[in-house]
Design a protein around this motif. Sequence first.
Motif, PDB file in Angstrom:
ATOM      1  N   MET A  75       0.856  -1.140  -0.462  1.00  0.00           N
ATOM      2  CA  MET A  75       0.284  -0.306  -0.031  1.00  0.00           C
ATOM      3  C   MET A  75       0.763   1.157   0.271  1.00  0.00           C
ATOM      4  N   THR A  76       1.950   1.050   0.888  1.00  0.00           N
ATOM      5  CA  THR A  76       2.723   2.707   0.607  1.00  0.00           C
ATOM      6  C   THR A  76       4.113   2.702  -0.884  1.00  0.00           C
ATOM      7  N   ARG A  77       3.815   1.493  -1.582  1.00  0.00           N
ATOM      8  CA  ARG A  77       4.315   1.851  -2.262  1.00  0.00           C
ATOM      9  C   ARG A  77       3.155   1.970  -3.380  1.00  0.00           C
TER      10      ARG A  77
ATOM     11  N   THR B  66       0.811   7.075  -7.301  1.00  0.00           N
ATOM     12  CA  THR B  66      -0.199   7.745  -7.276  1.00  0.00           C
ATOM     13  C   THR B  66       0.268   9.168  -7.149  1.00  0.00           C
ATOM     14  N   GLY B  67       1.494   9.225  -6.485  1.00  0.00           N
ATOM     15  CA  GLY B  67       1.834  10.937  -5.872  1.00  0.00           C
ATOM     16  C   GLY B  67       1.102  10.973  -3.893  1.00  0.00           C
ATOM     17  N   ILE B  68       0.331  10.243  -3.342  1.00  0.00           N
ATOM     18  CA  ILE B  68      -0.810  10.519  -2.409  1.00  0.00           C
ATOM     19  C   ILE B  68      -0.095  11.443  -1.348  1.00  0.00           C
TER      20      ILE B  68
ATOM     21  N   ASP C  24       7.313   7.999   3.517  1.00  0.00           N
ATOM     22  CA  ASP C  24       6.756   6.229   3.607  1.00  0.00           C
ATOM     23  C   ASP C  24       7.208   5.618   5.007  1.00  0.00           C
ATOM     24  N   GLU C  25       7.987   6.326   5.783  1.00  0.00           N
ATOM     25  CA  GLU C  25       8.703   5.123   6.638  1.00  0.00           C
ATOM     26  C   GLU C  25       7.324   6.013   8.412  1.00  0.00           C
ATOM     27  N   VAL C  26       6.788   7.363   7.141  1.00  0.00           N
ATOM     28  CA  VAL C  26       5.738   7.627   8.650  1.00  0.00           C
ATOM     29  C   VAL C  26       4.781   6.685   8.147  1.00  0.00           C
TER      30      VAL C  26
ATOM     31  N   ALA D 127       3.953   4.032   6.659  1.00  0.00           N
ATOM     32  CA  ALA D 127       3.894   2.794   6.806  1.00  0.00           C
ATOM     33  C   ALA D 127       3.717   2.312   7.948  1.00  0.00           C
ATOM     34  N   TYR D 128       4.352   3.362   9.219  1.00  0.00           N
ATOM     35  CA  TYR D 128       4.238   2.933  10.467  1.00  0.00           C
ATOM     36  C   TYR D 128       3.124   3.456  11.507  1.00  0.00           C
ATOM     37  N   GLY D 129       2.618   4.638  10.377  1.00  0.00           N
ATOM     38  CA  GLY D 129       0.936   4.760  11.116  1.00  0.00           C
ATOM     39  C   GLY D 129       0.439   3.889  10.010  1.00  0.00           C
ATOM     40  N   LEU D 130       0.383   3.184   8.914  1.00  0.00           N
ATOM     41  CA  LEU D 130      -1.091   2.377   8.134  1.00  0.00           C
ATOM     42  C   LEU D 130      -0.591   0.861   8.741  1.00  0.00           C
TER      43      LEU D 130
END
Length: 201
Positions: A9-11, A16-18, A24-26, A28-31
């Motif tokens: 999902m992070t990739r 998609t530029g969201i 990415d690390e922040v 990914a951690y939250g997700l």
Amino acid sequence: MIKKFVNYMTRKFIDTGIIERDDDEVFAYGLEIITSASINTIFALIIGTVMGRFIESIIFLVSFCIIRQFCGGYHADSNRKCIISFNSIFAISIILGSIIDIEKFSLFFIILTVMNTVSIFVLAPVCHINNPLSNEEYKSNKFKSRLISMFICIVIIIGVQLNLDKYIIYSCLALTWVNLLMIILKISNIIRGKKYEKSSS
């Protein structure tokens, strides 16, 4: 499995530029936290529904989650262990709440609730020795944990007076587990600290 989902999902969000690549690390951690919490909640509600304790499950989850985030305490070192340990705690609580004759032990649960509240007042928040909170975070979490534990304590005492024992026991058990997880990490931190002192001397 959760890691793979989070990374995927992070990739996707980066492509998609969201989100920016630097975030990415922040993200990914939250997700990862949200995904793990969602899985825990879904499993818990399924267990509670199967056991015929849906309302009681909601009461336990709300009581546990609203104070746990500010009290800290022991956390499993992987998502799999987290899901297994949380749902084990939840299942044990639902079983205990189902088999204990609450009316006979209402005074005991009031005393237990007060003891847990006092412990939270003294100890919370408890974070890992290698991952301390900032001074502002510590003060904020201490205030919130005290406020919420007092609120839950009052609700439990009033609930006993209103003969809602079969429901308030789940709030009491949630408070007890939060307190135990704090104590476990507190003891673990003390042991780690002593080992570090010995190794550095």
